[in-house]
Design an enzyme around this catalytic site. Structure first.
Site, PDB file in Angstrom:
ATOM      1  CG  ASP A  10      -1.537   1.118   1.400  1.00 16.20           C
ATOM      2  OD1 ASP A  10      -2.053   2.029   0.294  1.00 16.20           O
ATOM      3  OD2 ASP A  10      -2.491   1.282   2.501  1.00 16.20           O
ATOM      4  CE1 TYR A  12      -1.417   9.084  -1.638  1.00 17.44           C
ATOM      5  CE2 TYR A  12      -2.507   7.561  -2.796  1.00 17.44           C
ATOM      6  CZ  TYR A  12      -2.260   8.557  -2.724  1.00 17.44           C
ATOM      7  OH  TYR A  12      -2.041   9.355  -3.775  1.00 17.44           O
ATOM      8  NE  ARG A  44      -5.456   8.969   2.893  1.00 16.54           N
ATOM      9  CZ  ARG A  44      -5.495   8.060   2.013  1.00 16.54           C
ATOM     10  NH1 ARG A  44      -5.811   8.459   0.903  1.00 16.54           N
ATOM     11  NH2 ARG A  44      -4.996   6.870   2.375  1.00 16.54           N
TER      12      ARG A  44
END
Length: 92
Positions: A10, A12, A44
């Site tokens: 991942d 992020y 976000r």
């Protein structure tokens, strides 16, 4: 039979802390650092929320479009305006 291998991770949160974008936001929204940080947090949060909602609705939308809409939302909530060039810089 040959065997395939793959490595996935991942990006992020692993390689990139998406909330650190507040440092770039601060260039366009001078003043209190906490304001840029708050906008980054809302950005976000909405990016994730929009993505999850689209998934549940089985609707596809390009991640860049979702991210830009989330930025627009965060700026509107903070009553701040950035021009197109400034938004493009943040998106890059």
């Amino acid at each position: 039979m040959s065997r395939s291998e793959a490595l996935a991770f991942d990006m992020y949160g692993t390689l990139v802390n998406p909330l650190r974008i507040w440092q770039q936001l601060e260039q366009f929204i001078p003043g209190d650092t906490s304001e840029a940080q708050h906008i980054a947090e809302v950005w976000r949060q909405k990016q994730l929320e929009f993505t999850f909602r689209l998934t549940v609705m089985e609707q596809y939308e390009d991640f860049e479009q979702v991210t830009r809409k989330a930025l627009d939302y965060a700026l509107a909530m903070a009553r701040k305006h950035l021009d197109t060039d400034q938004k493009n810089t943040l998106m890059a």
